[in-house]
Design a protein around this motif. Structure first.
Motif, mmCIF file in Angstrom:
data_model
loop_
_atom_site.group_PDB
_atom_site.id
_atom_site.type_symbol
_atom_site.label_atom_id
_atom_site.label_comp_id
_atom_site.label_asym_id
_atom_site.label_seq_id
_atom_site.Cartn_x
_atom_site.Cartn_y
_atom_site.Cartn_z
ATOM 1 N N ILE A 124 39.971 35.336 45.056
ATOM 2 C CA ILE A 124 39.279 34.146 44.559
ATOM 3 C C ILE A 124 37.934 34.485 43.888
ATOM 4 O O ILE A 124 37.309 33.610 43.284
ATOM 5 N N GLY A 125 37.510 35.749 44.030
ATOM 6 C CA GLY A 125 36.214 36.099 43.427
ATOM 7 C C GLY A 125 36.056 37.598 43.224
ATOM 8 O O GLY A 125 36.715 38.412 43.893
ATOM 9 N N VAL A 126 35.190 37.946 42.281
ATOM 10 C CA VAL A 126 34.865 39.356 42.003
ATOM 11 C C VAL A 126 33.337 39.488 42.014
ATOM 12 O O VAL A 126 32.626 38.726 41.336
ATOM 13 N N ASP A 144 33.456 45.570 42.447
ATOM 14 C CA ASP A 144 33.738 46.138 41.128
ATOM 15 C C ASP A 144 34.610 47.379 41.235
ATOM 16 O O ASP A 144 35.458 47.625 40.370
ATOM 17 N N THR A 145 34.415 48.166 42.309
ATOM 18 C CA THR A 145 35.234 49.381 42.487
ATOM 19 C C THR A 145 36.697 49.005 42.689
ATOM 20 O O THR A 145 37.605 49.645 42.133
ATOM 21 N N ALA A 146 36.941 47.967 43.494
ATOM 22 C CA ALA A 146 38.319 47.506 43.713
ATOM 23 C C ALA A 146 38.913 46.974 42.416
ATOM 24 O O ALA A 146 40.102 47.185 42.122
ATOM 25 N N LEU A 147 38.100 46.294 41.625
ATOM 26 C CA LEU A 147 38.570 45.774 40.336
ATOM 27 C C LEU A 147 39.036 46.924 39.442
ATOM 28 O O LEU A 147 40.112 46.850 38.826
ATOM 29 N N GLN A 148 38.201 47.997 39.355
ATOM 30 C CA GLN A 148 38.552 49.129 38.497
ATOM 31 C C GLN A 148 39.760 49.898 39.038
ATOM 32 O O GLN A 148 40.538 50.462 38.276
ATOM 33 N N ASN A 176 40.445 39.803 34.483
ATOM 34 C CA ASN A 176 40.328 38.623 35.338
ATOM 35 C C ASN A 176 41.485 38.584 36.339
ATOM 36 O O ASN A 176 42.569 38.062 36.052
ATOM 37 N N PRO A 177 41.225 39.124 37.567
ATOM 38 C CA PRO A 177 42.311 39.165 38.565
ATOM 39 C C PRO A 177 42.374 37.917 39.442
ATOM 40 O O PRO A 177 43.094 37.923 40.453
ATOM 41 N N ILE A 178 41.568 36.900 39.100
ATOM 42 C CA ILE A 178 41.534 35.700 39.943
ATOM 43 C C ILE A 178 42.953 35.110 40.056
ATOM 44 O O ILE A 178 43.649 34.908 39.060
ATOM 45 N N GLY A 179 43.353 34.838 41.327
ATOM 46 C CA GLY A 179 44.673 34.257 41.585
ATOM 47 C C GLY A 179 45.737 35.283 41.913
ATOM 48 O O GLY A 179 46.823 34.924 42.386
ATOM 49 N N GLU A 180 45.435 36.568 41.656
ATOM 50 C CA GLU A 180 46.420 37.607 41.963
ATOM 51 C C GLU A 180 46.533 37.771 43.484
ATOM 52 O O GLU A 180 45.560 37.608 44.221
ATOM 53 N N VAL A 181 47.753 38.127 43.923
ATOM 54 C CA VAL A 181 48.019 38.313 45.353
ATOM 55 C C VAL A 181 48.147 39.799 45.639
ATOM 56 O O VAL A 181 48.865 40.528 44.938
#
Length: 667
Positions: A451-453, A423-427, A435-440
């Protein structure tokens, strides 16, 4: 001891002696000396007589009446009642005599102020074990016959002096009153009320009651059949008046047909004590509340502290569970403090992890290695923690996914460049993208696809709470990022049916057999759990023991106030003893009051603890909760009861040991 009255014997009772005094001496201590009040009194009083004992103040007439009524005992001499000696009787045996045979009419009435006229009259019957319905009916009939039928529910303060004396007469007759002892019965009354009381006494004498009246008024004494004159403790005259006449009339037997069983009688007395305790507490509300305060604070402290300790323990254990329940972590390297650590840590391999995974008591295993690298996404670059993990990482760690999917066997085998972020990386890297799924993103120099959060982890054991954390297959990290063939650790999830300590020993033996040495360290999550449980339990006990001091202080306060209560209610104790209360009845009453104060304080303390807990739970939200233990609540309730018994015993015992004569003399 049971003494039979003439009402249960032969009907021919004319001139039958019921009281015989031989050489009665009564002395009282006065400093280092003694004062003799009665000097060798010899008397015989017959059934059905109306006797007046007359004399000036200090002549010993009240002392003689107290001995006759078994409120006091002679220093020397012999006193027989119905032919049986009353010398050296125990306190409860004297109480039985008063209860069964005597009725007292006092100059100052000595009614109990907290209860109504009917209940005052019924008190002797409670101690005698009279049936409840018969007791109530007789009390009402007696008051009605004495002209107080409309005053049965009035308290003494709502009655005139004459009316109060009539209530006193009714009380004397409640158990039959074979012998009525009247101490200056008209002394506190006006002329008309005095005449009414004397008329009642004459009427009772005509019905067979033996009347013994103490007075200093010759005119009043002249109305009796017999006059005994005392002076300085000596009988100087004993003669019959013109009113003397023999009688075969007997008082009506009352108790024989209306007694309860032993147990029912005990319950009756218990209820009477309970009622009087409640009345005493109600009469002194503020004092009772202040007395309870120490108990309330102590109980609230104990229950709250135990609840806080339990809540803290559950929170910590939940955090541990988030790291993986029933897991054993194998770390590379010799134990800390071992000089062999200088030889390096590259000893643990994926094959070791697989060997452990093949064991029947192991459910799953996740190899792991960690590093810190810069991560870049578009124009955002931050230092981050990178963890290489196995396909079963979510199972062994207790983590869960908020979005996407985890690693599979193919991810490990093909060294896939898949990434799971926390979650910290997401923020940090995707503040505006839910929804960062698929981001490189670029991890070091290696690109990877998200592929997952992971779900947000609020555990206090989250080692990277403030640092963005990225998870990759451990094989990918070993070959593409670090270029190593070793892992730093692996976590094994143990079957819950298997002892974790036994599994720990088996894993240690297995790895040591593979390496030929103990170049690894084991961390058992259950050991941490047990350590935390024992530590929090010890801390809870420590703080609870401090809170118990408050209970002890509260108990001392209860004892102090109960001692004051005994002093304030000495007259009431004397009245109850005079009408036949046993020492156990008096003790029971004050002990119940002490226990009630403590039990009520305990209940209020438990209520306060729940209030405090509710406030903490509202403020703490889901992150922290006070968890109440039913055991601690029950223990607190029992503790408050025991404090009432322990600290109420001394005041209750003091009350039970009071001398009836001394108690009656107190206002």
């Amino acid at each position: 001891m049971t003494i039979s009255s003439p009402s249960s014997q032969t009907p021919n009772v004319a001139d039958k002696p019921i009281m015989q005094l031989s050489g009665i001496i009564r002395e009282f201590p006065a400093g280092e000396q003694t004062i003799r009040v009665l000097h060798g009194i010899d008397l015989t009083i017959n059934q059905g007589e109306m006797v007046a004992i007359i004399g000036q103040s200090g002549s010993g007439k009240s002392t003689l009446m107290n001995i006759l009524g078994c409120l006091d005992q002679a220093t020397a001499g012999d006193y027989k009642i119905y032919g049986q000696s009353a010398n050296k009787l125990e306190a409860d045996e004297l109480a039985e005599l008063r209860r069964e045979h005597f009725g007292f009419i006092f100059q100052r009435y000595h009614l109990l102020g907290d209860i109504n006229a009917k209940d005052n009259v019924a008190v002797p019957a409670v101690y005698a074990g009279m049936d409840t319905s018969a007791r109530i009916s007789r009390a009402e009939n007696l008051l009605t016959n004495l002209g107080l039928g409309d005053k049965v529910n009035n308290r003494p303060s709502q009655l005139s002096g004459g009316q109060q004396q009539r209530v006193s007469v009714a009380r004397a007759l409640m158990n039959g009153g074979d012998v009525i002892l009247a101490d200056e019965p008209t002394g506190a009354l006006d002329s008309k009320s005095g005449e009414d009381v004397m008329e009642i006494l004459h009427d009772l004498n005509a019905k067979g009651h033996t009347i013994i009246m103490v007075t200093h008024d010759p005119k009043l004494a002249a109305q009796a059949e017999r006059v005994i004159e005392l002076k300085d403790g000596h009988v100087i005259a004993d003669y019959h008046t013109e009113h003397y006449q023999q009688t075969n009339q007997l008082p009506e037997p009352i108790l024989s047909g209306h007694r309860k069983g032993v147990f029912s009688s005990f319950v009756d007395r218990l209820l009477e004590a309970f009622k009087m305790s409640l009345l005493a507490m109600r009469a002194h509300k503020m004092r009772t509340l202040l007395t309870m305060l120490g108990i309330i604070i102590g109980i609230a402290s104990v229950v709250s502290v135990v609840g806080l300790g339990k809540g803290s323990q559950e929170k910590i254990l939940a955090d541990i569970s988030s790291l993986g329940t029933n897991t054993i972590t194998v770390n590379d390297g010799y134990p800390f403090g071992d000089p062999r650590r200088s030889y390096g840590d590259e000893n643990l391999t994926p094959e070791d992890a697989q060997a452990v995974a093949d064991q029947p008591y192991v459910l799953s295993v996740s190899p792991q290695l960690d590093s810190n690298l810069n991560v870049r996404y578009r124009n955002i670059e931050e230092a981050a923690s990178i963890s290489g993990v196995g396909k079963d990482y979510l199972d062994v760690s207790g983590e869960s996914l908020a979005l996407g999917q985890g690693f599979d066997e193919q991810s490990i085998t093909l060294l896939s460049q898949d990434i799971i972020i926390d979650d910290t990386a997401l923020q940090t890297f995707f503040p505006d993208d839910a929804n960062p799924i698929g981001e490189v993103i670029l991890v070091g120099s290696v690109p990877g696809r998200i592929i997952g959060v992971l779900e947000e982890n609020n555990s206090g054991f989250n080692r990277n709470a403030d640092t963005p954390t990225f998870y990759m297959p451990y094989t990918t990290m070993m070959s593409r990022l670090l270029g190593t063939t070793y892992i730093e650790s692996f976590v094994a999830l143990i079957d819950s049916n298997i002892s974790s300590s036994a599994a720990e020993t088996a894993i240690s033996t297995l790895i040591e057999s593979r390496h030929g040495t103990d170049d690894f360290r084991l961390l058992n999550s259950d050991s941490i759990r047990e350590t935390i449980e024992s530590t929090t339990t010890a801390m809870t006990l420590l703080i609870s023991s401090i809170a118990i001091i408050s209970l002890i202080v509260g108990g001392i306060g209860v004892m102090n106030i109960m001692l004051v209560s005994v002093t304030e209610r000495t007259n009431e104790i004397g009245v109850r003893m005079a009408v036949g209360a046993r020492q156990s009845d008096i003790m029971q009453q004050f002990l119940i009051e002490a226990v009630l104060v403590c039990v009520l304080g305990g209940l209020l303390g438990i209520g306060l603890a729940f209030t405090i807990g509710e406030i903490i739970n509202r403020v703490g939200g889901s992150s922290f909760q006070v968890i109440y233990s039913s055991t601690s609540i029950i223990a607190a309730f029992i503790c408050s009861t025991l404090i009432g018994v322990a600290f109420g015993f001394l005041p209750a015992r003091n009350a039970a040991k009071l001398d009836p004569v001394e108690a009656l003399s107190r206002d």
